[in-house]
Design an enzyme around this catalytic site. Structure first.
Site, mmCIF file in Angstrom:
data_model
loop_
_atom_site.group_PDB
_atom_site.id
_atom_site.type_symbol
_atom_site.label_atom_id
_atom_site.label_comp_id
_atom_site.label_asym_id
_atom_site.label_seq_id
_atom_site.Cartn_x
_atom_site.Cartn_y
_atom_site.Cartn_z
ATOM 1 N N CYS A 28 -7.035 -37.259 5.253
ATOM 2 C CA CYS A 28 -5.758 -38.191 5.147
ATOM 3 C C CYS A 28 -4.825 -38.180 6.253
ATOM 4 C CB CYS A 28 -5.204 -37.423 3.866
ATOM 5 S SG CYS A 28 -4.616 -35.694 4.124
ATOM 6 N N GLU A 46 -6.794 -48.661 3.593
ATOM 7 C CA GLU A 46 -7.201 -47.361 3.982
ATOM 8 C C GLU A 46 -8.746 -47.406 3.870
ATOM 9 O OE1 GLU A 46 -6.933 -43.786 1.210
ATOM 10 O OE2 GLU A 46 -6.660 -42.606 3.251
ATOM 11 N N GLU A 60 -15.516 -34.564 -8.307
ATOM 12 C CA GLU A 60 -16.982 -34.452 -8.738
ATOM 13 C C GLU A 60 -17.735 -34.672 -7.810
ATOM 14 O OE1 GLU A 60 -14.748 -36.497 -9.209
ATOM 15 O OE2 GLU A 60 -15.492 -38.565 -9.571
ATOM 16 N N PHE A 71 -12.250 -35.285 -2.729
ATOM 17 C CA PHE A 71 -13.519 -34.974 -2.322
ATOM 18 C C PHE A 71 -13.387 -34.494 -0.783
ATOM 19 C CE2 PHE A 71 -13.841 -39.118 -0.392
ATOM 20 C CZ PHE A 71 -14.269 -39.007 0.846
ATOM 21 N N SER A 103 -6.236 -40.876 -3.591
ATOM 22 C CA SER A 103 -6.104 -42.114 -3.218
ATOM 23 C C SER A 103 -4.646 -42.754 -3.794
ATOM 24 C CB SER A 103 -7.411 -43.053 -3.499
ATOM 25 O OG SER A 103 -7.439 -43.216 -4.829
ATOM 26 N N LYS A 117 -9.119 -29.294 -11.478
ATOM 27 C CA LYS A 117 -10.234 -30.457 -11.679
ATOM 28 C C LYS A 117 -10.451 -30.879 -10.345
ATOM 29 C CE LYS A 117 -11.150 -34.152 -11.833
ATOM 30 N NZ LYS A 117 -12.203 -34.823 -10.720
HETATM 31 P P1 NAD Z 1 -9.785 -40.454 -5.553
HETATM 32 O O1 NAD Z 1 -8.411 -40.887 -5.800
HETATM 33 O O2 NAD Z 1 -10.894 -41.357 -5.708
HETATM 34 O O3 NAD Z 1 -10.037 -38.940 -6.201
HETATM 35 C C1 NAD Z 1 -9.193 -38.103 -6.587
HETATM 36 C C2 NAD Z 1 -9.333 -37.340 -7.860
HETATM 37 O O4 NAD Z 1 -9.121 -38.202 -8.777
HETATM 38 C C3 NAD Z 1 -10.706 -36.691 -7.913
HETATM 39 O O5 NAD Z 1 -10.494 -35.653 -8.515
HETATM 40 C C4 NAD Z 1 -11.182 -37.836 -9.109
HETATM 41 O O6 NAD Z 1 -12.083 -37.350 -9.917
HETATM 42 C C5 NAD Z 1 -9.890 -38.281 -9.785
HETATM 43 N N1 NAD Z 1 -10.173 -39.728 -10.068
HETATM 44 C C6 NAD Z 1 -10.830 -40.918 -9.441
HETATM 45 N N2 NAD Z 1 -10.459 -41.960 -10.014
HETATM 46 C C7 NAD Z 1 -9.616 -41.573 -11.018
HETATM 47 C C8 NAD Z 1 -9.150 -42.621 -12.172
HETATM 48 N N3 NAD Z 1 -9.308 -43.888 -12.136
HETATM 49 N N4 NAD Z 1 -8.240 -41.909 -13.069
HETATM 50 C C9 NAD Z 1 -8.048 -40.634 -13.210
HETATM 51 N N5 NAD Z 1 -8.468 -39.779 -12.076
HETATM 52 C C10 NAD Z 1 -9.339 -40.311 -10.978
HETATM 53 O O7 NAD Z 1 -9.817 -39.747 -4.029
HETATM 54 P P2 NAD Z 1 -11.030 -39.393 -3.012
HETATM 55 O O8 NAD Z 1 -11.910 -40.437 -2.803
HETATM 56 O O9 NAD Z 1 -11.745 -38.104 -3.750
HETATM 57 O O10 NAD Z 1 -10.298 -38.641 -1.908
HETATM 58 C C11 NAD Z 1 -9.916 -39.611 -0.930
HETATM 59 C C12 NAD Z 1 -8.541 -40.075 -0.728
HETATM 60 O O11 NAD Z 1 -7.521 -38.927 -0.909
HETATM 61 C C13 NAD Z 1 -8.152 -40.929 0.468
HETATM 62 O O12 NAD Z 1 -7.181 -41.863 -0.330
HETATM 63 C C14 NAD Z 1 -7.198 -39.875 1.087
HETATM 64 O O13 NAD Z 1 -6.112 -40.481 1.861
HETATM 65 C C15 NAD Z 1 -6.656 -39.005 0.031
HETATM 66 N N6 NAD Z 1 -5.978 -37.809 0.251
HETATM 67 C C16 NAD Z 1 -4.700 -37.797 0.668
HETATM 68 C C17 NAD Z 1 -4.121 -36.517 0.966
HETATM 69 C C18 NAD Z 1 -2.667 -36.349 1.210
HETATM 70 O O14 NAD Z 1 -2.278 -35.414 1.680
HETATM 71 N N7 NAD Z 1 -1.944 -37.354 0.997
HETATM 72 C C19 NAD Z 1 -5.046 -35.366 1.069
HETATM 73 C C20 NAD Z 1 -6.226 -35.657 1.094
HETATM 74 C C21 NAD Z 1 -6.901 -36.709 0.645
#
Ligand code: NAD
Length: 502
Positions: A286, A387, A181, A154, A231, A178
């Site tokens: 991030c 985090e 959401e 997000f 994450s 994808k």
């Molecule tokens: P998230 O892991 O909750 O979601 C990321 C994506 O995965 C979304 O599209 C979501 O719909 C999907 N998703 C969520 N739960 C899932 C599951 N159980 N099974 C399959 N798919 C699932 O992350 P977020 O809250 O949207 O974003 C924040 C996180 O992203 C933080 O941990 C941040 O550090 C990380 N991030 C990392 C980088 C990097 O370059 N390393 C860059 C941006 C964000």
């Protein structure tokens, strides 16, 4: 509770909005007011399959299209993206909450990846060696992987998809995105801009959804590569599930970025940098700094400067030009971050700035949390280990350089790190000794330019490839080496021995 004014978001499949009735929906909220502003359909396995069929049908021709044609589409998209920046930034701000200048900034960083991808003719060049044997030449080629998918977080609803899409398309792949959401609208407009730029229908598709949709992507045999950013627990799951299904996967995970300040540093620069990097985008980056490691006597000199700057920060709705820090993305995320503040207090950290007191007049239902600063945090505390992904900065006091380095290197995350010092020798030693993927020297958020690759180490990355730059090109292509003999074949008869070049 939905309202009459709310927008209905659609998937984008085969070059246009997908009208298939959805079985499940999610709600998108405006972070500054807490209002539901859109309904987003959640794709089923059948919806994902439609997107894959469209992608497979389109990829063959796109993969064989001349590099000139592909470059022209990317240039056309770059121009349209530039023209639509303000509109896109407003969408990002409304759904994500970050201030408008920050939303514009992320679009600019994404645009830089498009500009990098415009050089695809150069980036896809192979190598050629004549006469590897008598009359035999060899050359290498980089071929598209086929259909690739991207699953994005997000916090950068435009920049992170643009880390992937331009590179994947430049390399001749079809792509299925994808997006998160929580703020999905910008990605559909992005697909429309690609269509206007001349991208053939089906080459880029967008499907919305949650875990059900992601699992359908991971299990679909028509998808050959998956890029994930999000994450750490989900990144690990995506990597393990995707690779088990035979796909190439790069999965970038979470972070806990430290900023080490040595006693000789310029403390005004360090204070400006710490506040900008910890509280910009309400800490939902991030590469945000979430741990400040003060070395020797630095804390007592630096913290007053940081607190003074925190006191001047303007927290407010992202669309208001005076706001410097907006709300968090959702009510749930706000509750989670506020829960960490409680936890820090319960575990004995000193809360010297309490952002829970921040109120934004007229926006009482928005997801606002002001800057929080914990002093005297220890590595055993939850606020240090987890985090948090919000405006919470933890100060850990280290007696010397060795202890500071050891702290960083023992952390499970290894996305970004920064050191502030005026000692070149110390900075050089740190850049070599620290076990982190992206290092800043007097730069708090060392995000590499598009022509380098972005990514961390340890629990911040599952897989071998970072995104964009040279590693991005490699991720979205497969190598092939051709050995050819023209035009006079040597007739040496049958030889069952191992081929030898002479
Ligand atoms: P998230 O892991 O909750 O979601 C990321 C994506 O995965 C979304 O599209 C979501 O719909 C999907 N998703 C969520 N739960 C899932 C599951 N159980 N099974 C399959 N798919 C699932 O992350 P977020 O809250 O949207 O974003 C924040 C996180 O992203 C933080 O941990 C941040 O550090 C990380 N991030 C990392 C980088 C990097 O370059 N390393 C860059 C941006 C964000």
């Amino acid at each position: 509770m939905t309202t009459a004014t709310e927008t209905q978001i659609t998937h984008w499949i085969a070059g246009g909005p997908d009208e298939t009735p959805a079985e499940r929906f999610g709600e998108v909220t405006e972070s500054a007011t807490g209002r539901v502003v859109a309904r987003v359909p959640f794709a089923t396995a059948a919806d994902v399959d439609r997107a894959v069929q469209a992608a497979v049908a389109a990829q063959r021709e796109w993969g064989a299209a001349s590099l000139t044609k592909r470059t022209q589409v990317l240039f056309g998209f770059r121009e349209r993206l530039d023209a639509a920046k303000e509109e896109l930034a407003e969408i990002v701000t409304r759904e994500h909450g970050k201030v408008l200048s920050d939303a514009l900034g992320e679009i600019t960083r994404g645009q830089e990846v498009v500009e990098f991808a415009c050089g695809l003719a150069h980036l896809l060049k192979g190598e050629m060696t004549p006469s590897v044997s008598g009359g035999v030449d060899s050359h290498s080629m980089r071929m598209p992987v086929g259909v690739a998918a991207g699953i994005t977080p997000f916090n950068f609803p435009m920049m992170v998809p643009l880390w992937m899409i331009p590179i994947a398309l430049a390399c001749g792949n079809a792509f299925i995105l994808k997006p998160s959401e929580k703020d999905p609208s910008a990605s559909v407009l992005c697909a429309q801009l690609f269509k206007e730029a001349g991208l053939p229908d089906g080459v880029l598709n967008v499907v919305h959804g949650d875990k059900v949709t992601v699992d359908a992507i991971l299990g679909h045999p028509g998808i050959h590569a998956v890029s994930f950013v999000g994450s750490t627990p989900v990144a690990k799951y995506i990597y393990e599930t995707g690779t088990r299904a035979g796909k190439r996967v790069q999965a970038l995970g979470g972070a806990k970025n430290h900023m080490v300040v040595l006693p000789d540093a310029d403390l005004d620069l360090a204070a400006d940098s710490a506040v900008s990097a910890a509280y910009g985008s309400a800490g939902e980056r991030c590469m945000a700094i979430s741990v400040l490691v003060t070395v020797g006597d630095v804390a007592d000199r630096l913290l007053p400067k940081i607190r003074e700057r925190i006191g001047r920060l303007k927290v407010g709705p992202g669309l208001e030009p005076t706001s410097e820090m907006g709300p968090l993305v959702t009510r749930e995320h706000h509750a989670k971050v506020a829960g960490y503040v409680e936890k820090g207090l319960a575990e004995g950290a000193a809360l010297v700035e309490d952002g829970r007191k921040t109120k934004v007049a007229g926006h009482e239902k928005g997801f606002f949390l002001g800057p929080c600063l914990f002093d005297k945090v220890t590595p055993e505390m939850t606020v240090y280990k987890d985090e948090i992904f919000g405006p919470v900065l933890s100060v850990v006091r280290a007696p010397g350089y060795d202890e500071a380095l050891d702290l960083v290197n023992r952390n499970r995350y290894a996305n970004g790190v920064a050191i502030f010092t005026n000692d070149g020798g110390a900075a050089r030693r740190f850049q070599n000794e620290v076990q982190v993927g992206m290092v800043g020297i007097n730069v708090p958020i060392p995000v590499p330019m598009a022509y380098y690759s972005f990514g961390g180490w340890k629990s911040s990355l599952f897989g071998d490839s970072h995104v964009h730059g040279r590693e991005g090109i490699h991720f979205y292509t497969r190598g092939k080496v051709v050995t050819s003999r023209w035009p006079e074949p040597h007739h040496r008869g049958v030889n069952l021995g191992f081929p030898q070049m002479k």
